[in-house]
Design a protein around this motif. Structure first.
Motif, short mmCIF file in Angstrom:
data_model
loop_
_atom_site.label_atom_id
_atom_site.label_comp_id
_atom_site.label_asym_id
_atom_site.label_seq_id
_atom_site.Cartn_x
_atom_site.Cartn_y
_atom_site.Cartn_z
N GLN A 11 40.89 50.75 41.30
CA GLN A 11 41.74 49.67 40.83
C GLN A 11 43.15 49.81 41.41
OE1 GLN A 11 41.48 49.84 36.55
NE2 GLN A 11 39.63 48.60 36.52
N THR A 12 43.86 48.73 41.42
CA THR A 12 45.25 48.76 41.88
C THR A 12 46.03 49.82 41.13
OG1 THR A 12 45.20 46.41 42.47
CG2 THR A 12 47.36 47.40 42.09
N LYS A 85 46.80 49.53 46.74
CA LYS A 85 46.94 48.08 46.61
C LYS A 85 45.71 47.41 47.19
CE LYS A 85 51.89 48.63 47.53
NZ LYS A 85 53.02 48.23 48.41
N PRO A 86 45.44 46.18 46.79
CA PRO A 86 44.29 45.46 47.37
C PRO A 86 44.33 45.39 48.89
CG PRO A 86 45.05 44.34 45.41
CD PRO A 86 46.05 45.43 45.68
N SER A 126 41.98 44.11 42.33
CA SER A 126 43.25 43.69 41.73
C SER A 126 43.12 43.55 40.23
CB SER A 126 43.70 42.37 42.34
OG SER A 126 42.70 41.39 42.16
#
Length: 126
Positions: A11-12, A85-86, A126
Protein backbone atom coordinates in the motif's frame (compact mmCIF):
# COMPACT_ATOMS: atom_id res chain seq x y z
CA UNK A 1 23.46 -15.35 -13.08
CA UNK A 2 21.34 -12.83 -11.23
CA UNK A 3 18.05 -13.37 -9.50
CA UNK A 4 15.88 -10.55 -8.18
CA UNK A 5 13.17 -11.17 -5.65
CA UNK A 6 11.22 -9.48 -2.91
CA UNK A 7 8.55 -7.70 -4.93
CA UNK A 8 4.90 -7.78 -4.11
CA UNK A 9 1.71 -5.84 -3.56
CA UNK A 10 1.92 -3.10 -0.96
CA UNK A 11 0.00 0.00 0.00
CA UNK A 12 1.00 3.62 -0.39
CA UNK A 13 3.48 4.57 2.30
CA UNK A 14 4.72 1.04 2.87
CA UNK A 15 8.31 -0.12 2.58
CA UNK A 16 9.79 -2.97 0.64
CA UNK A 17 13.25 -4.44 0.25
CA UNK A 18 14.28 -6.06 -2.98
CA UNK A 19 17.18 -8.46 -3.16
CA UNK A 20 19.40 -9.45 -6.03
CA UNK A 21 21.49 -12.56 -5.60
CA UNK A 22 24.46 -13.37 -7.80
CA UNK A 23 24.79 -17.12 -8.08
CA UNK A 24 28.41 -17.23 -9.23
CA UNK A 25 30.51 -16.65 -6.12
CA UNK A 26 33.76 -16.46 -8.05
CA UNK A 27 32.57 -13.63 -10.23
CA UNK A 28 33.24 -10.10 -9.03
CA UNK A 29 31.00 -7.45 -10.49
CA UNK A 30 32.38 -3.91 -10.50
CA UNK A 31 28.94 -2.40 -10.21
CA UNK A 32 25.44 -3.66 -9.61
CA UNK A 33 22.43 -1.61 -10.45
CA UNK A 34 18.68 -1.49 -10.23
CA UNK A 35 16.34 -0.40 -12.98
CA UNK A 36 12.58 -0.36 -13.26
CA UNK A 37 10.13 -0.51 -16.12
CA UNK A 38 6.42 0.06 -16.59
CA UNK A 39 4.42 -1.06 -19.63
CA UNK A 40 5.02 1.12 -22.65
CA UNK A 41 7.94 2.95 -21.12
CA UNK A 42 11.67 2.54 -21.33
CA UNK A 43 13.57 0.86 -18.55
CA UNK A 44 14.84 3.56 -16.24
CA UNK A 45 17.79 3.72 -13.90
CA UNK A 46 17.12 3.58 -10.16
CA UNK A 47 20.36 2.98 -8.28
CA UNK A 48 23.84 1.52 -8.44
CA UNK A 49 26.38 0.31 -5.93
CA UNK A 50 30.00 -0.55 -6.54
CA UNK A 51 30.88 -4.08 -5.54
CA UNK A 52 34.15 -3.50 -3.72
CA UNK A 53 34.22 0.15 -2.71
CA UNK A 54 30.73 0.70 -1.40
CA UNK A 55 30.10 3.75 -3.61
CA UNK A 56 26.40 4.33 -4.17
CA UNK A 57 24.27 6.47 -6.39
CA UNK A 58 20.49 6.89 -6.41
CA UNK A 59 18.71 8.68 -9.20
CA UNK A 60 17.77 12.18 -8.03
CA UNK A 61 14.01 11.70 -8.05
CA UNK A 62 14.26 8.78 -5.62
CA UNK A 63 16.85 10.10 -3.21
CA UNK A 64 15.56 10.16 0.33
CA UNK A 65 13.19 7.25 -0.24
CA UNK A 66 15.34 4.56 -1.85
CA UNK A 67 18.67 3.23 -0.68
CA UNK A 68 20.98 0.64 -2.17
CA UNK A 69 23.39 -1.61 -0.34
CA UNK A 70 25.27 -4.83 -0.78
CA UNK A 71 26.42 -7.80 1.22
CA UNK A 72 29.54 -9.20 -0.37
CA UNK A 73 29.62 -12.25 1.86
CA UNK A 74 26.25 -13.29 0.46
CA UNK A 75 26.78 -11.95 -3.07
CA UNK A 76 23.58 -9.98 -2.68
CA UNK A 77 22.56 -6.43 -3.45
CA UNK A 78 19.54 -4.80 -1.86
CA UNK A 79 17.19 -2.01 -2.80
CA UNK A 80 15.32 -0.59 0.14
CA UNK A 81 12.24 1.39 -0.87
CA UNK A 82 10.43 3.53 1.68
CA UNK A 83 7.29 5.66 1.49
CA UNK A 84 6.22 3.87 -1.63
CA UNK A 85 3.88 5.62 -4.05
CA UNK A 86 1.63 4.24 -6.80
CA UNK A 87 4.04 5.68 -9.36
CA UNK A 88 6.71 3.32 -8.02
CA UNK A 89 4.72 0.44 -9.46
CA UNK A 90 6.96 -1.31 -11.97
CA UNK A 91 8.99 -4.39 -12.69
CA UNK A 92 12.32 -3.94 -10.98
CA UNK A 93 15.43 -5.43 -12.53
CA UNK A 94 18.89 -5.88 -11.15
CA UNK A 95 21.92 -5.76 -13.39
CA UNK A 96 25.64 -6.25 -13.12
CA UNK A 97 28.69 -4.90 -14.87
CA UNK A 98 31.95 -6.76 -15.07
CA UNK A 99 33.90 -4.30 -17.15
CA UNK A 100 36.59 -1.96 -15.91
CA UNK A 101 35.23 0.25 -13.16
CA UNK A 102 34.54 3.74 -14.50
CA UNK A 103 33.18 5.56 -11.50
CA UNK A 104 29.85 5.27 -9.78
CA UNK A 105 28.14 7.92 -11.90
CA UNK A 106 28.86 6.07 -15.14
CA UNK A 107 26.44 3.22 -14.58
CA UNK A 108 23.06 4.79 -15.24
CA UNK A 109 22.32 3.35 -18.67
CA UNK A 110 21.12 -0.06 -19.79
CA UNK A 111 24.16 -0.43 -22.02
CA UNK A 112 26.48 -0.11 -19.00
CA UNK A 113 25.50 -3.59 -17.80
CA UNK A 114 26.22 -7.02 -19.26
CA UNK A 115 24.08 -9.17 -17.01
CA UNK A 116 20.44 -8.88 -16.03
CA UNK A 117 18.10 -10.59 -13.63
CA UNK A 118 14.57 -11.62 -14.54
CA UNK A 119 12.75 -8.79 -12.76
CA UNK A 120 10.40 -8.68 -9.81
CA UNK A 121 7.03 -6.95 -9.82
CA UNK A 122 6.31 -4.20 -7.33
CA UNK A 123 2.74 -2.94 -7.16
CA UNK A 124 1.79 -0.06 -4.90
CA UNK A 125 -1.91 0.40 -4.36
CA UNK A 126 -3.42 3.78 -3.58
Amino acid sequence: QLQAFGGGLVQTGDSLRLSCAASDRTFSYNAMGWFRQTPGKEREFVAVVSWSGGRRFITNSLKGRFTVSRNNAENTVYLRMNSLKPEDTAVYYCAASNGDYRGIYDYNKIADYEYWGQGTQVTVSS
